[in-house]
Design a protein around this motif. Sequence first.
Motif, short mmCIF file in Angstrom:
data_model
loop_
_atom_site.label_atom_id
_atom_site.label_comp_id
_atom_site.label_asym_id
_atom_site.label_seq_id
_atom_site.Cartn_x
_atom_site.Cartn_y
_atom_site.Cartn_z
N HIS A 193 0.85 -1.19 0.00
CA HIS A 193 0.00 0.00 0.00
C HIS A 193 0.89 1.24 0.00
O HIS A 193 1.98 1.22 0.57
CB HIS A 193 -0.88 -0.02 1.26
N GLY A 195 2.81 4.17 1.19
CA GLY A 195 3.27 4.38 2.55
C GLY A 195 4.16 3.26 3.04
O GLY A 195 4.90 3.42 4.02
N HIS A 196 4.14 2.11 2.35
CA HIS A 196 4.95 0.95 2.74
C HIS A 196 6.44 1.28 2.59
O HIS A 196 6.89 1.65 1.51
CB HIS A 196 4.57 -0.24 1.87
N VAL A 233 -6.76 -3.01 5.24
CA VAL A 233 -5.43 -2.41 5.27
C VAL A 233 -4.75 -2.79 6.58
O VAL A 233 -5.32 -2.64 7.66
CB VAL A 233 -5.50 -0.87 5.13
N GLU A 235 -1.38 -2.03 8.79
CA GLU A 235 -0.29 -1.07 8.93
C GLU A 235 0.31 -1.21 10.32
O GLU A 235 -0.41 -1.30 11.31
CB GLU A 235 -0.79 0.36 8.72
N THR A 277 7.63 2.02 8.53
CA THR A 277 6.22 1.64 8.39
C THR A 277 6.06 0.49 7.40
O THR A 277 6.59 0.55 6.28
CB THR A 277 5.37 2.83 7.92
N LYS A 279 3.02 -1.42 5.40
CA LYS A 279 1.62 -1.15 5.07
C LYS A 279 1.23 -1.91 3.81
O LYS A 279 1.89 -1.80 2.78
CB LYS A 279 1.39 0.35 4.87
N GLN A 281 -2.44 -4.12 1.84
CA GLN A 281 -3.87 -4.37 1.91
C GLN A 281 -4.20 -5.75 1.37
O GLN A 281 -3.58 -6.25 0.44
CB GLN A 281 -4.66 -3.29 1.17
#
Length: 288
Positions: A193, A195-196, A233, A235, A277, A279, A281
């Motif tokens: 996603h 932001g990963h 999602v 995260e 992070t 993240k 889905q």
Amino acid sequence: MLRDVIDILADPTDGSALQLTDDDRRIVSDSGHSFDIARQGYVTLAGGEGLKHTGDDADMIASRETFLSGGYFAPFVEAVSATINQALDEANVADEDRPAIVEIGAGTGYYLAHALDDVAESRGVGIDISVPAAKHLAKCHPRAGAVVADAWQRLPIRDRAVDVITVIFAPRNPEEFARILKEKGQVIVLTAHPGHLDELREPLGIIGVEPGKIEHLMEKSAGFLERIGEDEVIEFPMELDRASIAAQIGMSPSARHIEAEDLERRIAALPEKMIVTAKAQITRLRLA
């Protein structure tokens, strides 16, 4: 082992049934084709075109094994396994039915092994085009069979033979998935996603998450598969040291695009530990 999943596998050329020879050294098809089983326990099932690519090399697979064994992606693993159980429950598939799970681009078998542990009587086929990956796959779990094959070609799986297909950051072939999936089966796709790993992108110059991957999947799935409900999602933060970061990048496509010396220099400039992070889905699909 391949013996546990031989009734799921098929000749990659014509789809005919396969059997093990008495000495467990070869697999033969009803149409007369023969496939040798490697001493490590995997089998290559490629059609007439053969394999046009080799996939992840030994260094990338070693990096994958190192990073995943650290447990950093454990929330992804747990979410995928929970979704597999949900899919089996919705299809009224009991443990004693020996559900068949196929993972596409299975790598070292990390996710597949966890799923097989989670569903007591299940059997699994891990498919990957990489021979170094298949060597790990073959020993990832007693009820897993390791197959070298190309996800973009005809899959060496029988029609309507699979309860759940999982695709973890790997290629998606909706037409073939629809062919091998049972009537009430599901495809579970885990996709990076936006932001990963963002905290690593600028300092390391690694590849970003391709936009529109889910939309592209749904376009390709039209007429074969349809979405189930809303995507989930997942995260979470990971505390990574430089060695873990190096392993993470080493297992990714970025490893092919950054010179080793440049990557080593960029990682050395990072703090000793970073919060990064993760993240992704989960998308669930069924027959259209």
